[in-house]
Design a protein around this motif. Sequence first.
Motif, PDB file in Angstrom:
ATOM      1  N   ILE A   1       0.831  -1.203   0.000  1.00 61.31           N
ATOM      2  CA  ILE A   1       0.000   0.000   0.000  1.00 61.31           C
ATOM      3  C   ILE A   1       0.868   1.257   0.000  1.00 61.31           C
ATOM      4  O   ILE A   1       0.597   2.222  -0.730  1.00 61.31           O
ATOM      5  N   CYS A   2       1.915   1.273   0.816  1.00 63.74           N
ATOM      6  CA  CYS A   2       2.804   2.435   0.826  1.00 63.74           C
ATOM      7  C   CYS A   2       3.387   2.690  -0.564  1.00 63.74           C
ATOM      8  O   CYS A   2       3.483   3.843  -1.007  1.00 63.74           O
TER       9      CYS A   2
ATOM     10  N   GLU B   1       0.363   3.692  -3.101  1.00 64.07           N
ATOM     11  CA  GLU B   1      -0.146   5.035  -2.853  1.00 64.07           C
ATOM     12  C   GLU B   1       0.901   6.102  -3.134  1.00 64.07           C
ATOM     13  O   GLU B   1       0.581   7.298  -3.176  1.00 64.07           O
TER      14      GLU B   1
ATOM     15  N   ARG C   1      -8.029  -1.731  -0.092  1.00 64.85           N
ATOM     16  CA  ARG C   1      -7.320  -0.454  -0.215  1.00 64.85           C
ATOM     17  C   ARG C   1      -6.194  -0.543  -1.239  1.00 64.85           C
ATOM     18  O   ARG C   1      -5.974   0.396  -2.020  1.00 64.85           O
TER      19      ARG C   1
ATOM     20  N   ALA D   1      -5.739   1.493  -4.949  1.00 66.04           N
ATOM     21  CA  ALA D   1      -4.515   2.200  -5.332  1.00 66.04           C
ATOM     22  C   ALA D   1      -3.893   1.612  -6.600  1.00 66.04           C
ATOM     23  O   ALA D   1      -2.822   2.065  -7.021  1.00 66.04           O
TER      24      ALA D   1
ATOM     25  N   HIS E   1       3.998   8.495   1.055  1.00 67.23           N
ATOM     26  CA  HIS E   1       3.133   9.398   1.797  1.00 67.23           C
ATOM     27  C   HIS E   1       3.500   9.386   3.278  1.00 67.23           C
ATOM     28  O   HIS E   1       3.807   8.345   3.855  1.00 67.23           O
TER      29      HIS E   1
ATOM     30  N   PRO F   1      -0.134   6.598   5.824  1.00 69.71           N
ATOM     31  CA  PRO F   1      -0.918   5.721   4.959  1.00 69.71           C
ATOM     32  C   PRO F   1      -2.358   5.556   5.415  1.00 69.71           C
ATOM     33  O   PRO F   1      -3.028   4.619   5.001  1.00 69.71           O
TER      34      PRO F   1
ATOM     35  N   GLU G   1      -6.237   6.500   5.495  1.00 72.04           N
ATOM     36  CA  GLU G   1      -7.229   7.205   4.679  1.00 72.04           C
ATOM     37  C   GLU G   1      -8.219   7.958   5.569  1.00 72.04           C
ATOM     38  O   GLU G   1      -8.527   7.519   6.686  1.00 72.04           O
TER      39      GLU G   1
END
Length: 336
Positions: free
Chosen positions: A22-23, A26, A144, A148, A329, A332, A334
């Motif tokens: 995810i990191c 995103e 998630r 992305a 980011h 992480p 939301e």
Amino acid sequence: MTQAGPDAIVLGAGVIGLSTAICLAEAGLRVLVRTEALPARTTSAAAAALVGPLSFPPGHAASDWERVTLVEFTALAEVPHTGVRIRSGLLAARPGLPPPPNSEFTAGLEPADPDELPAGFEYGFRATLPLVDMPVYLAYLTDRLARAGGRVDVAPAESLAEVARDAPLIANCTGVGAHALVPDPEVHPVRGQHVVVENPGLETFFLEAPIGSAWAGYFPHDDHVVLGGTASVDDWNLAADPAIAREIQNRCGEIEPRLLGARVLAHRVGLRPARPTVRLEVEEIGAARCAHNYGHGGVGVSMSWGCAREAAALLVTGWSGGAGPPTVHPSPVEPG
């Protein structure tokens, strides 16, 4: 995912792998997660997943990973459908055991009064910490990641060299699988078993200071309670043991009698990836850069976002793909 192929391949779909993916996703990378098992069948799905208390003092690298993660889960408790709730409970120890390490550095811990302690316990702390319903949380992470632009494929890696031919960036988040894949003989399994029962009305958690191979701990969610815990070193067996399950329920029932008659819903077994230290570092494999992120033992959930963010930053620093180096980011989480 475009036909050009992924910018990054993440190996492993447990909490460490999905958080790292995810990191990266995103931050704008095309990410593919390759795994031997879907998230719901990983060790992470079996975790009791109480986030905290902090295990390391300020200034230790692992303390930063824990603190970042505690902040993230505290924020996630405000996001619907994550499986994260802020719960209060009791951390207790039997006579002869030292206080929890670095308990003075964890906000929200207060010494418990003697009359709050179950029989046979010498001291304890009241605590308010994030508690995670792991199957729900892993589904949230998977969704998630998909939002992305990332993807999860059941496609076990034959070797790191094989993966390096398919993407310029690799995150090795294989947990105990790193024992054979790297290979890393310092990684070994510590088998844990949990019993999931119907919730008889509990709202607070309990955790005995874990020492040795067995202790009492129960972690309530809305309709069920996760009971533990056990630690069997170098045990690769993933089958639930009925005798161990009875012992777990009996230990927890001695502290909270309502659990003795609670209907059993499921059994969960996982192999914690123990290692003398977490491996979080970069290695060049052929033309690819690989960030190793494994060896978290029983605190993978509690270090997940801190380690994921650092692993992603190690990968993208100086990366020459796309229009320029992407940015990981700062948070992480939301906003709902």
